[in-house]
Design an enzyme around this catalytic site. Sequence first.
Site, PDB file in Angstrom:
ATOM      1  N   GLU A   1     -14.044  -9.589   5.138  1.00  0.00           N
ATOM      2  CA  GLU A   1     -14.064  -8.677   6.296  1.00  0.00           C
ATOM      3  C   GLU A   1     -14.640  -9.374   7.534  1.00  0.00           C
ATOM      4  O   GLU A   1     -14.111  -9.239   8.631  1.00  0.00           O
ATOM      5  CB  GLU A   1     -14.845  -7.403   5.960  1.00  0.00           C
ATOM      6  CG  GLU A   1     -14.801  -6.381   7.092  1.00  0.00           C
ATOM      7  CD  GLU A   1     -14.732  -4.926   6.636  1.00  0.00           C
ATOM      8  OE1 GLU A   1     -14.510  -4.666   5.437  1.00  0.00           O
ATOM      9  OE2 GLU A   1     -14.893  -4.039   7.495  1.00  0.00           O
TER      10      GLU A   1
ATOM     11  N   ALA B   1     -13.281   7.068   8.553  1.00  0.00           N
ATOM     12  CA  ALA B   1     -14.226   8.182   8.599  1.00  0.00           C
ATOM     13  C   ALA B   1     -15.651   7.703   8.325  1.00  0.00           C
ATOM     14  O   ALA B   1     -16.547   8.504   8.082  1.00  0.00           O
ATOM     15  CB  ALA B   1     -13.829   9.252   7.580  1.00  0.00           C
ATOM     16  N   GLY B   2     -15.851   6.399   8.352  1.00  0.00           N
ATOM     17  CA  GLY B   2     -17.179   5.854   8.063  1.00  0.00           C
ATOM     18  C   GLY B   2     -17.508   5.885   6.586  1.00  0.00           C
ATOM     19  O   GLY B   2     -18.678   5.826   6.206  1.00  0.00           O
ATOM     20  N   LEU B   3     -16.497   5.989   5.732  1.00  0.00           N
ATOM     21  CA  LEU B   3     -16.731   6.086   4.289  1.00  0.00           C
ATOM     22  C   LEU B   3     -16.292   4.822   3.554  1.00  0.00           C
ATOM     23  O   LEU B   3     -16.178   4.794   2.346  1.00  0.00           O
ATOM     24  CB  LEU B   3     -16.012   7.330   3.736  1.00  0.00           C
ATOM     25  CG  LEU B   3     -16.443   8.641   4.419  1.00  0.00           C
ATOM     26  CD1 LEU B   3     -15.595   9.819   3.931  1.00  0.00           C
ATOM     27  CD2 LEU B   3     -17.934   8.926   4.187  1.00  0.00           C
TER      28      LEU B   3
ATOM     29  N   SER C   1       0.845  -1.194   0.000  1.00  0.00           N
ATOM     30  CA  SER C   1       0.000   0.000   0.000  1.00  0.00           C
ATOM     31  C   SER C   1       0.872   1.232   0.000  1.00  0.00           C
ATOM     32  O   SER C   1       1.718   1.405   0.894  1.00  0.00           O
ATOM     33  CB  SER C   1      -0.911   0.038   1.231  1.00  0.00           C
ATOM     34  OG  SER C   1      -1.517   1.332   1.303  1.00  0.00           O
TER      35      SER C   1
ATOM     36  N   ASP D   1     -21.717  -2.017   2.474  1.00  0.00           N
ATOM     37  CA  ASP D   1     -20.538  -1.263   2.042  1.00  0.00           C
ATOM     38  C   ASP D   1     -19.919  -1.885   0.795  1.00  0.00           C
ATOM     39  O   ASP D   1     -19.570  -1.198  -0.161  1.00  0.00           O
ATOM     40  CB  ASP D   1     -19.486  -1.226   3.151  1.00  0.00           C
ATOM     41  CG  ASP D   1     -20.013  -0.579   4.419  1.00  0.00           C
ATOM     42  OD1 ASP D   1     -21.106   0.016   4.374  1.00  0.00           O
ATOM     43  OD2 ASP D   1     -19.329  -0.687   5.449  1.00  0.00           O
TER      44      ASP D   1
HETATM   45  P1  ADP Z   1     -13.613   2.612   7.097  1.00  0.00           P
HETATM   46  O1  ADP Z   1     -13.870   1.416   6.263  1.00  0.00           O
HETATM   47  O2  ADP Z   1     -14.873   3.259   7.582  1.00  0.00           O
HETATM   48  O3  ADP Z   1     -12.715   3.610   6.455  1.00  0.00           O
HETATM   49  P2  ADP Z   1     -12.376   0.655   8.756  1.00  0.00           P
HETATM   50  O4  ADP Z   1     -11.844   0.705  10.134  1.00  0.00           O
HETATM   51  O5  ADP Z   1     -13.416  -0.343   8.415  1.00  0.00           O
HETATM   52  O6  ADP Z   1     -12.849   2.134   8.412  1.00  0.00           O
HETATM   53  O7  ADP Z   1     -11.192   0.410   7.745  1.00  0.00           O
HETATM   54  C1  ADP Z   1     -10.010   1.177   7.827  1.00  0.00           C
HETATM   55  C2  ADP Z   1      -8.818   0.254   7.659  1.00  0.00           C
HETATM   56  O8  ADP Z   1      -8.742  -0.211   6.292  1.00  0.00           O
HETATM   57  C3  ADP Z   1      -7.493   0.929   7.899  1.00  0.00           C
HETATM   58  O9  ADP Z   1      -7.174   0.933   9.286  1.00  0.00           O
HETATM   59  C4  ADP Z   1      -6.547   0.055   7.094  1.00  0.00           C
HETATM   60  O10 ADP Z   1      -6.238  -1.138   7.798  1.00  0.00           O
HETATM   61  C5  ADP Z   1      -7.389  -0.334   5.900  1.00  0.00           C
HETATM   62  N1  ADP Z   1      -7.141   0.589   4.789  1.00  0.00           N
HETATM   63  C6  ADP Z   1      -7.994   1.489   4.252  1.00  0.00           C
HETATM   64  N2  ADP Z   1      -7.411   2.151   3.234  1.00  0.00           N
HETATM   65  C7  ADP Z   1      -6.168   1.668   3.118  1.00  0.00           C
HETATM   66  C8  ADP Z   1      -5.037   1.936   2.247  1.00  0.00           C
HETATM   67  N3  ADP Z   1      -5.097   2.882   1.322  1.00  0.00           N
HETATM   68  N4  ADP Z   1      -3.920   1.201   2.435  1.00  0.00           N
HETATM   69  C9  ADP Z   1      -3.864   0.269   3.385  1.00  0.00           C
HETATM   70  N5  ADP Z   1      -4.846  -0.018   4.221  1.00  0.00           N
HETATM   71  C10 ADP Z   1      -5.988   0.664   4.107  1.00  0.00           C
HETATM   72 MG    MG Z   2     -14.873  -0.320   6.961  1.00  0.00          MG
END
Ligand code: ADP
Ligand code: MG
Length: 376
Positions: free
Chosen positions: A153, A116-118, A60, A165
């Site tokens: 998930e 951010a809940g997105l 990532s 989602d």
């Molecule tokens: P949301 O799905 O609402 O943004 P979540 O807690 O469900 O919040 O998911 C967030 C997690 O997803 C992050 O902590 C990370 O582990 C993973 N994640 C999201 N975007 C990335 C990214 N660009 N690179 C790596 N991991 C990511």
């Molecule tokens: Mg999520």
Amino acid sequence: MSFEELYGAAPEGTWAAPGRVNLIGEYTDFNDGFVMPLALPHTAVAQVSRRTDGVLRLYSADIEGGVVQLRTDELEPLTNTSWAAYPAGVVWALREAGHPVTGADIHLNSTVPTGAGLSSSAALEVVTALALNDLYGLGLDCNQLALIAQRAENDFVGVPCGVMDQTASACCAEGHALHLDCRDHSIRQVPFDLAAQGLRLLVVDTRVKHALGDGAYAERRAGCEEGARILGVPALRDVAYEQLPDALARLTDPKVRGYVRHVVSDNHRVARTVALLDAGDIRGIGPILTDGHTSLRDDLLVSCEELDLVVAAANAGGALGARMTGGGFGGSAVVLVDEVHADAVAKAVTEAFAGAGYTAPRIFPATASAGARRVA
Ligand code: ADP
Ligand code: MG
């Protein structure tokens, strides 16, 4: 680092999958109910090549720490607590479903705000699922990809989310909100062209996440199941809105009563929203959004002071309606507003936050964007 620098050759292809906001229908998905998300312009992008040697390499660009290397035949649920569990979980779920995924080199980067809940997590899962679906010729449709991503998930990462989602990220269409029946997973694209009606949907990320969230979700889920059990229905989706007074009269626990009232009334709000959108009246849904927020705040008890302040300040500042979106206890809210009032409403919310001593919120317009797709 680019894909080429990491893995020594160009990727076979590039895919994108969006984050989402939910317009209406909250905590209804695990009650077999209805939801109405739309895809954001923000996407997770994956460059991917196949491998035949059982090696899975994940990177990532948004996370420190370099390449994570795993073996496809050694993936174990709940053992990986890093970000890599999301894409690795998709490979695991595909293989569990019998699909011959023999390895991959994956480069990810994302513009979906995390936490951010997105649904940045769903975007990551769905983009991985779609890329592997295309490269390995698996022939899965967007609903099937969403279920694979949800399984990743739920069972691999260990987050008990519903299917909204992932379905939003996989199946949304530009200019439309997605009417999703979470019982049979049937979907319908409902016109949601904000600009054509001089409207804007603002996303307000409160930038807070109260720790309460995780246990509260499980508690709401259990409470809804309890309500359905007492009422003798398979799920709260089976309680018609017209039956709500009778149903409430049969429930004694005030918490369960509140949960049932929220879920049944929010399913009804989804139906009313769909009817208005089908009639071309986006403006008319404003009060439904605000009613939905009140229900989440007072009956489901999943809002927080920051989200309540967004809704109050936006509506006082001239918005047509507003509500928290997603799981609550922080995260984001959506605000429907006339284009001409958008800046003033954003300012009103920002000033209200400053006045309350909160961190400045992040505010951006959401246009109903495309779901997951191949981009190169
Ligand atoms: P949301 O799905 O609402 O943004 P979540 O807690 O469900 O919040 O998911 C967030 C997690 O997803 C992050 O902590 C990370 O582990 C993973 N994640 C999201 N975007 C990335 C990214 N660009 N690179 C790596 N991991 C990511
Ligand atoms: Mg999520």
